[in-house]
Structures are given as C-alpha cells and as structure tokens.
Write a protein that holds these residues in place. Structure first.
Motif, PDB file in Angstrom:
ATOM      1  N   THR A   1     -14.683   5.581  -4.511  1.00 31.30           N
ATOM      2  CA  THR A   1     -15.849   4.704  -4.662  1.00 31.30           C
ATOM      3  C   THR A   1     -15.458   3.237  -4.463  1.00 31.30           C
ATOM      4  OG1 THR A   1     -15.532   4.538  -7.051  1.00 31.30           O
ATOM      5  CG2 THR A   1     -16.994   6.267  -6.255  1.00 31.30           C
ATOM      6  N   ASN A   2     -14.213   2.880  -4.805  1.00 34.98           N
ATOM      7  CA  ASN A   2     -13.757   1.513  -4.546  1.00 34.98           C
ATOM      8  C   ASN A   2     -13.760   1.213  -3.056  1.00 34.98           C
ATOM      9  OD1 ASN A   2     -13.394   0.885  -7.185  1.00 34.98           O
ATOM     10  ND2 ASN A   2     -11.178   1.174  -7.195  1.00 34.98           N
ATOM     11  N   ARG A   3     -13.431   2.226  -2.250  1.00 38.08           N
ATOM     12  CA  ARG A   3     -13.426   2.037  -0.788  1.00 38.08           C
ATOM     13  C   ARG A   3     -14.843   1.858  -0.252  1.00 38.08           C
ATOM     14  NH1 ARG A   3     -13.428   0.205   3.099  1.00 38.08           N
ATOM     15  NH2 ARG A   3     -12.337   0.604   5.078  1.00 38.08           N
TER      16      ARG A   3
ATOM     17  N   VAL B   1       0.839  -1.212   0.000  1.00 39.93           N
ATOM     18  CA  VAL B   1       0.000   0.000   0.000  1.00 39.93           C
ATOM     19  C   VAL B   1       0.869   1.256   0.000  1.00 39.93           C
ATOM     20  CG1 VAL B   1      -1.576   1.367   1.421  1.00 39.93           C
ATOM     21  CG2 VAL B   1      -2.045  -1.042   1.022  1.00 39.93           C
ATOM     22  N   LEU B   2       1.908   1.295   0.842  1.00 38.10           N
ATOM     23  CA  LEU B   2       2.760   2.478   0.906  1.00 38.10           C
ATOM     24  C   LEU B   2       3.560   2.657  -0.379  1.00 38.10           C
ATOM     25  CD1 LEU B   2       4.063   2.329   4.601  1.00 38.10           C
ATOM     26  CD2 LEU B   2       2.327   3.825   3.635  1.00 38.10           C
ATOM     27  N   LEU B   3       4.071   1.546  -0.940  1.00 38.44           N
ATOM     28  CA  LEU B   3       4.845   1.649  -2.183  1.00 38.44           C
ATOM     29  C   LEU B   3       4.003   2.175  -3.342  1.00 38.44           C
ATOM     30  CD1 LEU B   3       6.975  -1.645  -2.065  1.00 38.44           C
ATOM     31  CD2 LEU B   3       7.761   0.700  -1.729  1.00 38.44           C
ATOM     32  N   VAL B   4       2.722   1.828  -3.345  1.00 39.51           N
ATOM     33  CA  VAL B   4       1.839   2.261  -4.436  1.00 39.51           C
ATOM     34  C   VAL B   4       1.262   3.648  -4.176  1.00 39.51           C
ATOM     35  CG1 VAL B   4      -0.337   1.759  -5.621  1.00 39.51           C
ATOM     36  CG2 VAL B   4       1.244  -0.099  -5.090  1.00 39.51           C
ATOM     37  N   SER B   5       0.823   3.889  -2.957  1.00 38.36           N
ATOM     38  CA  SER B   5       0.049   5.097  -2.675  1.00 38.36           C
ATOM     39  C   SER B   5       0.908   6.352  -2.549  1.00 38.36           C
ATOM     40  CB  SER B   5      -0.780   4.901  -1.408  1.00 38.36           C
ATOM     41  OG  SER B   5       0.052   4.634  -0.298  1.00 38.36           O
ATOM     42  N   VAL B   6       2.152   6.242  -2.075  1.00 32.28           N
ATOM     43  CA  VAL B   6       2.981   7.444  -1.906  1.00 32.28           C
ATOM     44  C   VAL B   6       3.251   8.132  -3.248  1.00 32.28           C
ATOM     45  CG1 VAL B   6       5.272   8.281  -1.237  1.00 32.28           C
ATOM     46  CG2 VAL B   6       4.009   6.760   0.286  1.00 32.28           C
TER      47      VAL B   6
ATOM     48  N   PRO C   1      -6.902   3.069  -2.161  1.00 33.25           N
ATOM     49  CA  PRO C   1      -7.643   4.330  -2.338  1.00 33.25           C
ATOM     50  C   PRO C   1      -7.657   5.188  -1.084  1.00 33.25           C
ATOM     51  CG  PRO C   1      -8.879   2.501  -3.268  1.00 33.25           C
ATOM     52  CD  PRO C   1      -7.739   1.905  -2.515  1.00 33.25           C
ATOM     53  N   LEU C   2      -7.879   4.550   0.072  1.00 32.28           N
ATOM     54  CA  LEU C   2      -7.896   5.317   1.321  1.00 32.28           C
ATOM     55  C   LEU C   2      -6.532   5.930   1.592  1.00 32.28           C
ATOM     56  CD1 LEU C   2      -9.493   6.112   3.873  1.00 32.28           C
ATOM     57  CD2 LEU C   2      -8.581   4.052   4.960  1.00 32.28           C
ATOM     58  N   ALA C   3      -5.461   5.175   1.333  1.00 32.70           N
ATOM     59  CA  ALA C   3      -4.105   5.681   1.576  1.00 32.70           C
ATOM     60  C   ALA C   3      -3.794   6.861   0.664  1.00 32.70           C
ATOM     61  CB  ALA C   3      -3.093   4.557   1.358  1.00 32.70           C
TER      62      ALA C   3
ATOM     63  N   PHE D   1      -4.003   2.788   9.475  1.00 32.91           N
ATOM     64  CA  PHE D   1      -5.307   2.425   8.925  1.00 32.91           C
ATOM     65  C   PHE D   1      -5.207   1.187   8.032  1.00 32.91           C
ATOM     66  CE2 PHE D   1      -6.640   6.830   9.987  1.00 32.91           C
ATOM     67  CZ  PHE D   1      -7.795   6.497  10.673  1.00 32.91           C
ATOM     68  N   SER D   2      -4.130   1.080   7.257  1.00 30.70           N
ATOM     69  CA  SER D   2      -3.955  -0.094   6.401  1.00 30.70           C
ATOM     70  C   SER D   2      -3.825  -1.357   7.251  1.00 30.70           C
ATOM     71  CB  SER D   2      -2.705   0.072   5.524  1.00 30.70           C
ATOM     72  OG  SER D   2      -2.838   1.183   4.678  1.00 30.70           O
ATOM     73  N   PHE D   3      -3.039  -1.257   8.321  1.00 33.42           N
ATOM     74  CA  PHE D   3      -2.886  -2.406   9.215  1.00 33.42           C
ATOM     75  C   PHE D   3      -4.227  -2.794   9.831  1.00 33.42           C
ATOM     76  CE2 PHE D   3      -2.334  -4.353  13.310  1.00 33.42           C
ATOM     77  CZ  PHE D   3      -1.285  -5.246  13.131  1.00 33.42           C
ATOM     78  N   THR D   4      -4.947  -1.799  10.341  1.00 30.76           N
ATOM     79  CA  THR D   4      -6.206  -2.082  11.039  1.00 30.76           C
ATOM     80  C   THR D   4      -7.235  -2.718  10.113  1.00 30.76           C
ATOM     81  OG1 THR D   4      -5.804  -0.201  12.504  1.00 30.76           O
ATOM     82  CG2 THR D   4      -8.054  -1.052  12.393  1.00 30.76           C
ATOM     83  N   PHE D   5      -7.445  -2.097   8.940  1.00 36.35           N
ATOM     84  CA  PHE D   5      -8.473  -2.612   8.034  1.00 36.35           C
ATOM     85  C   PHE D   5      -8.104  -3.992   7.491  1.00 36.35           C
ATOM     86  CE2 PHE D   5      -9.569   2.031   7.327  1.00 36.35           C
ATOM     87  CZ  PHE D   5     -10.688   1.950   8.128  1.00 36.35           C
TER      88      PHE D   5
END
Length: 272
Positions: A111-113, A83-88, A150-152, A200-204
């Motif tokens: 909307t995906n989220r 997630v971090l590698l893609v979202s940053v 998406p959230l990240a 948030f990524s860890f939690t979800f």
C-alpha cells in the motif's frame, strides 16, 4: 501450417507497428535536439535542415546541467544500494518464516507503493530539516526508499519463495554459517531477482520528481528538476530540453544493457 504462419505474420506486424509507435516520441526528441530554436519554431520538419550541436554544447559547458546529472547519478546509486541492503534480508524473512501478522504486514508494504508521493512531501520535508539532511543526496535516496523498498521486497520474496527451503537446511547441516550460506549459495541463486530489483529501483528513482523536488534546493538538485525549469526569460528552450531529455535516457539504457541477462531470467522466473 499456413494458418500458423499467418498468425506469426500478424504478430510480427503488430509488434513492428507497436515498436514504431513507441519510437516516434524518442525520434522526435532526438531530431529536435539537433535543431535550433528558430528552426523548431519555423514549422514542421521531419529532419534537421542544419544539424546543430549548440544544445549539447550548452549542456556540457553548463555547471548547472552537469551538476544536476551528477546529483541524479549519486542519489540514484545510493538509493539502489540502500534498497538492496534493506529488502534482501526482509524478503528472506517473509519467504522463510511465519509470524503473527506477516500477511497483513506484507500487504501494508504494497500500500505504501500505491500511495501518491505528494502525500509524503510535508512529513519528509520536516523530517529532513530536523535531521539536517535537507538538500542532500542522502535525503532524496531515503525519500525514494518509501516506494522502492516495498516493491523490492515484493519482487525478491517471489524469487526466494521459488527456491526450496531444503537448500537452506542442507547447507546448515553441512556446517555453513548463515552469513556464509547467504553469501556463497543464496545470493547467486537469486541474482536474477537482484538484477530486476536493481533495475526497477534505478528507474523509479531516476524519473521520480515530486520527492526529489521537495527534498532539494540547490546542492543536490537533480536533472529531472532542472528539466522543469527550462523556461527562461526568452521563453521555452525546446532544443535544449530535447537534448537534456536524450541525455537523460542514456543512463537507463546502459543499465538495461548491463543487466539484460538477469532481467530476462527475472521476467521469466520471478514476480514481475
């Protein structure tokens, strides 16, 4: 002055009451984990009459439970990294550049989220079987990217937009390459946002059940799936499930402890 003091007292009373109400389920799960099933079914009691560690011993001596916890930690950690590698870089592009359809694309990501995870079970399962990664940690980690990326991006874009573009331009004028600037200057500036995003990524990913259950069978079965099959031939093992629930909370609590400083800054500065 007296009026202000009265308001503060009311707020403290409200917060304490709210905290107590939130703590009741956790307290009940904790005391249940130290009871035997016979005591649990015998009637209502607010404390364990005879403290028993049988439930915890059964978990720590069970290969099924231990592998489930290990599987969850592996795919959740893998998911946070992806997630971090893609979202940053994606969030940097949204915050610094304008292109045709950028606003629509940004809204589409959100909307995906919002879509229920159950909608994607069939396509994900077929895709994972086709790629021969079904029942692996990678499959669950990639599946959870559907709603975590998406959230990240949304969170990080808010942090990055708050940083003046002049910092980028000044760094490039000073001779920084893009990679050097990103690693030495920009990443430290958005560290609180990265901390919040990782949390948030860890939690979800840790609590998600639908995709984790569809993407695994035995080899990568996570603890949230094992919790749902805690009903044996002898009935529901309430004490065992409560002990597993207590142990399931611990990793999340540790993550909150280690990123608490970044989270506090993130909640104050970012889009959360």
């Amino acid at each position: 002055m007296t009026h202000v003091s009265g308001k503060l007292k009311k707020r403290y009373i409200f917060l304490i009451t709210y905290f107590i109400l939130l703590s009741i389920p956790i307290y009940w799960m904790l005391i249940t984990s130290f009871k035997t099933d016979a005591e649990i079914l015998s009637g209502l009691s607010y404390f364990p009459k005879n403290i028993s560690f049988e439930n915890y011993i059964e978990i720590f001596t069970s290969s099924v439970w231990m592998s489930s916890f290990a599987n969850s930690l592996i795919y959740v950690g893998l998911n946070v990294i992806i997630v971090l590698l893609v979202s940053v870089p994606a969030a940097y592009a949204f915050s610094r550049y304008q292109f045709v359809g950028d606003k629509h694309l940004f809204f589409w990501l959100l909307t995906n989220r919002m879509a229920p995870a159950a909608v994607f079970i069939v396509p994900f399962t077929e895709l994972f079987y086709t790629l021969h990664i079904h029942d692996t940690h990678l499959a669950v980690a990639l599946g959870h990217c559907l709603f975590n990326v998406p959230l990240a991006i949304w969170i990080l874009e808010g942090f990055m937009s708050g940083i003046p573009k002049e910092i980028d331009e000044t760094a490039f004028v000073d001779g920084y390459s893009f990679v050097h600037f990103f690693r030495k200057i920009f990443i430290p500036l958005i560290a609180p946002g990265i901390g919040v995003t990782a949390f948030f990524s860890f939690t979800f990913s840790w609590v998600e059940l639908i995709i984790a259950k569809a993407a695994t069978i035995v080899n990568a079965k996570p603890v949230v799936v094992t919790l749902t099959v805690g009903i044996g031939a002898e009935g529901v093992k309430w004490g065992l499930l409560a002990a597993a629930g207590v142990l399931t909370i611990i990793p999340g609590a540790l993550v909150v402890y280690f990123v608490r400083n970044n989270m506090a800054k993130g909640f104050a500065l970012g889009r959360v």
